[in-house]
Design a protein around this motif. Structure first.
Motif, PDB file in Angstrom:
ATOM      1  N   LEU A  98       0.820  -1.212   0.000  1.00 36.84           N
ATOM      2  CA  LEU A  98       0.000   0.000   0.000  1.00 36.84           C
ATOM      3  C   LEU A  98       0.851   1.258   0.000  1.00 36.84           C
ATOM      4  N   ILE A  99       0.614   2.097  -1.003  1.00 29.68           N
ATOM      5  CA  ILE A  99       1.460   3.282  -1.180  1.00 29.68           C
ATOM      6  C   ILE A  99       1.359   4.241   0.011  1.00 29.68           C
ATOM      7  N   ASP A 100       0.183   4.348   0.636  1.00 25.21           N
ATOM      8  CA  ASP A 100       0.106   5.285   1.778  1.00 25.21           C
ATOM      9  C   ASP A 100       0.987   4.799   2.927  1.00 25.21           C
ATOM     10  N   ASN A 101       1.054   3.485   3.119  1.00 24.00           N
ATOM     11  CA  ASN A 101       1.945   2.963   4.155  1.00 24.00           C
ATOM     12  C   ASN A 101       3.412   3.192   3.803  1.00 24.00           C
ATOM     13  N   VAL A 102       3.724   3.003   2.528  1.00 27.28           N
ATOM     14  CA  VAL A 102       5.117   3.196   2.092  1.00 27.28           C
ATOM     15  C   VAL A 102       5.550   4.640   2.340  1.00 27.28           C
ATOM     16  N   ILE A 103       4.699   5.567   1.959  1.00 27.98           N
ATOM     17  CA  ILE A 103       5.035   6.991   2.140  1.00 27.98           C
ATOM     18  C   ILE A 103       5.153   7.311   3.634  1.00 27.98           C
ATOM     19  N   ALA A 104       4.207   6.807   4.412  1.00 26.37           N
ATOM     20  CA  ALA A 104       4.249   7.072   5.857  1.00 26.37           C
ATOM     21  C   ALA A 104       5.520   6.482   6.474  1.00 26.37           C
ATOM     22  N   CYS A 105       5.906   5.302   6.012  1.00 26.78           N
ATOM     23  CA  CYS A 105       7.098   4.641   6.548  1.00 26.78           C
ATOM     24  C   CYS A 105       8.356   5.445   6.211  1.00 26.78           C
ATOM     25  N   ARG A 106       8.461   5.870   4.953  1.00 24.46           N
ATOM     26  CA  ARG A 106       9.632   6.683   4.570  1.00 24.46           C
ATOM     27  C   ARG A 106       9.695   7.953   5.403  1.00 24.46           C
ATOM     28  N   GLU A 107       8.546   8.613   5.578  1.00 24.74           N
ATOM     29  CA  GLU A 107       8.546   9.884   6.328  1.00 24.74           C
ATOM     30  C   GLU A 107       8.902   9.658   7.789  1.00 24.74           C
ATOM     31  N   ARG A 108       8.385   8.572   8.317  1.00 25.35           N
ATOM     32  CA  ARG A 108       8.665   8.276   9.729  1.00 25.35           C
ATOM     33  C   ARG A 108      10.170   8.047   9.943  1.00 25.35           C
ATOM     34  N   LEU A 109      10.762   7.260   9.049  1.00 29.33           N
ATOM     35  CA  LEU A 109      12.198   7.000   9.178  1.00 29.33           C
ATOM     36  C   LEU A 109      12.988   8.287   8.982  1.00 29.33           C
ATOM     37  N   TYR A 110      12.558   9.083   8.015  1.00 31.24           N
ATOM     38  CA  TYR A 110      13.264  10.345   7.782  1.00 31.24           C
ATOM     39  C   TYR A 110      13.191  11.227   9.032  1.00 31.24           C
ATOM     40  N   ASP A 111      12.034  11.340   9.623  1.00 30.26           N
ATOM     41  CA  ASP A 111      11.873  12.211  10.807  1.00 30.26           C
ATOM     42  C   ASP A 111      12.717  11.724  11.984  1.00 30.26           C
ATOM     43  N   ILE A 112      12.777  10.411  12.158  1.00 28.94           N
ATOM     44  CA  ILE A 112      13.610   9.864  13.249  1.00 28.94           C
ATOM     45  C   ILE A 112      15.078  10.213  12.993  1.00 28.94           C
ATOM     46  N   TRP A 113      15.506   9.957  11.747  1.00 26.34           N
ATOM     47  CA  TRP A 113      16.905  10.271  11.395  1.00 26.34           C
ATOM     48  C   TRP A 113      17.181  11.760  11.558  1.00 26.34           C
ATOM     49  N   ASN A 114      16.306  12.589  11.011  1.00 29.16           N
ATOM     50  CA  ASN A 114      16.547  14.033  10.991  1.00 29.16           C
ATOM     51  C   ASN A 114      16.585  14.620  12.405  1.00 29.16           C
ATOM     52  N   ALA A 115      15.762  14.108  13.292  1.00 30.56           N
ATOM     53  CA  ALA A 115      15.764  14.623  14.669  1.00 30.56           C
ATOM     54  C   ALA A 115      17.130  14.365  15.324  1.00 30.56           C
ATOM     55  N   GLU A 116      17.666  13.161  15.132  1.00 30.11           N
ATOM     56  CA  GLU A 116      18.991  12.864  15.708  1.00 30.11           C
ATOM     57  C   GLU A 116      20.077  13.657  14.995  1.00 30.11           C
ATOM     58  N   TYR A 117      19.914  13.785  13.695  1.00 29.24           N
ATOM     59  CA  TYR A 117      20.904  14.519  12.886  1.00 29.24           C
ATOM     60  C   TYR A 117      21.019  15.954  13.392  1.00 29.24           C
ATOM     61  N   GLU A 118      19.877  16.603  13.588  1.00 30.88           N
ATOM     62  CA  GLU A 118      19.895  17.987  14.079  1.00 30.88           C
ATOM     63  C   GLU A 118      20.439  18.044  15.507  1.00 30.88           C
ATOM     64  N   ASN A 119      20.061  17.070  16.289  1.00 28.71           N
ATOM     65  CA  ASN A 119      20.496  17.019  17.685  1.00 28.71           C
ATOM     66  C   ASN A 119      22.022  16.927  17.789  1.00 28.71           C
ATOM     67  N   ILE A 120      22.621  16.105  16.943  1.00 31.90           N
ATOM     68  CA  ILE A 120      24.075  15.898  17.030  1.00 31.90           C
ATOM     69  C   ILE A 120      24.841  16.930  16.190  1.00 31.90           C
ATOM     70  N   CYS A 121      24.361  17.191  14.997  1.00 35.33           N
ATOM     71  CA  CYS A 121      25.168  18.012  14.070  1.00 35.33           C
ATOM     72  C   CYS A 121      24.847  19.505  14.151  1.00 35.33           C
ATOM     73  N   LYS A 122      23.743  19.837  14.736  1.00 37.79           N
ATOM     74  CA  LYS A 122      23.347  21.241  14.951  1.00 37.79           C
ATOM     75  C   LYS A 122      23.614  22.104  13.716  1.00 37.79           C
ATOM     76  N   LYS A 123      24.482  23.124  13.854  1.00 37.24           N
ATOM     77  CA  LYS A 123      24.679  24.046  12.718  1.00 37.24           C
ATOM     78  C   LYS A 123      25.398  23.396  11.547  1.00 37.24           C
ATOM     79  N   GLU A 124      25.953  22.205  11.767  1.00 34.92           N
ATOM     80  CA  GLU A 124      26.694  21.560  10.672  1.00 34.92           C
ATOM     81  C   GLU A 124      25.811  20.692   9.786  1.00 34.92           C
ATOM     82  N   VAL A 125      24.503  20.754   9.977  1.00 35.75           N
ATOM     83  CA  VAL A 125      23.626  19.927   9.126  1.00 35.75           C
ATOM     84  C   VAL A 125      23.734  20.384   7.678  1.00 35.75           C
TER      85      VAL A 125
END
Ligand code: SAM
Length: 242
Positions: A98-125
């Motif tokens: 199901l495409i809606d699940n696929v899109i939701a899954c990609r976004e969820r993984l991206y948000d998890i990654w991005n939150a840690e990325y910003e947390n660790i890399c701050k201005k260096e993102v």
């Protein structure tokens, strides 16, 4: 936690009942060591909106933070964390009808990654790195049928296109290699490692100065067939192919 059932119809049509956090964690704990390894590969053949792969990514990012801490220091180095976190994302795969699940899954993984990325890399993102991660997720989390091993259309019907997965790996410094494999051939064991052929040795002898990069752009002699291979900076993987 997401709801376990979205609608009775979806349960009837696709068996869509999501797994609760407690069960997800208990099951992942059965392979705890692997979930805490940055580069161990996971594939969820009916990933839904990502209950398992989201938790796997969280665990891998914790491992990435630890790996990015230099000896005798306490904090991860931003650039090292960036690379390790890209490996973490790139080693997780999912398929759903199901495409809606696929899109939701990609976004969820991206948000998890991005939150840690910003947390660790701050201005260096880096926006390039964010684009690279979005691209990797678009290739790794696919809309397909895990039984027929074909891609599906927006109605969930099989197409003629086989599911193709990319293997991502750092080959030197910031260079990342992507190799594409057909999922059906992977499962059929058609990509078994072959014995090293004489070709590599002959090439090395003739062109003693050939650098590692140009060798990697050829078919490596110690592996089976793959569809395509690209080598590029890890922040620019989106420049190659779809
Ligand atoms: C029971 S849910 C599980 C979702 C997720 N793994 C979880 O545990 O929360 C099943 C999912 O499998 C998907 N699905 C059903 N048949 C499939 C198939 N042949 N290929 C790929 N996905 C499928 C459905 O679309 C649904 O999202």
């Amino acid at each position: 936690m997401t709801k376990q059932v979205k609608s009775r119809q979806r349960v009837a049509d696709h068996g869509e009942v999501f797994t609760a956090d407690r069960e997800v964690n208990a099951m992942l704990d059965l392979v705890k060591q692997e979930t805490e390894r940055v580069d161990s590969r996971f594939l969820e053949p009916a990933c839904g909106d990502g209950n398992f792969v989201a938790e796997i990514l969280r665990r891998k990012l914790e491992a990435a933070k630890k790996r990015a801490i230099p000896p005798r220091k306490k904090k991860p180095l931003p650039l090292e964390f960036e690379k390790q976190s890209v490996i973490a994302v790139a080693s997780i795969y999912g398929v759903d009808l199901l495409i809606d699940n696929v899109i939701a899954c990609r976004e969820r993984l991206y948000d998890i990654w991005n939150a840690e990325y910003e947390n660790i890399c701050k201005k260096e993102v880096s926006e390039d790195c964010r684009e690279a991660v979005r691209f990797i997720l678009s290739r790794n989390i696919v809309c397909g049928n895990a039984l027929s091993l074909k891609m599906v259309d927006e109605d969930g019907n099989d197409t003629d296109e086989p599911i193709v997965f990319s293997e991502w790996s750092f080959v030197m410094g910031t260079k990342m290699q992507r190799k594409d494999y057909r999922f059906d051939k992977l499962l059929a064991g058609e990509y078994e490692p072959k014995a090293a052929t004489k070709k590599k040795k002959r090439v090395d002898d003739e062109y003693g100065q050939m650098n590692l990069l140009s060798m990697l752009e050829e078919k490596p002699s110690d592996e089976g067939e793959f569809l395509t291979s690209y080598v590029t900076d890890y922040r620019r993987v989106q420049d190659h192919g779809q």
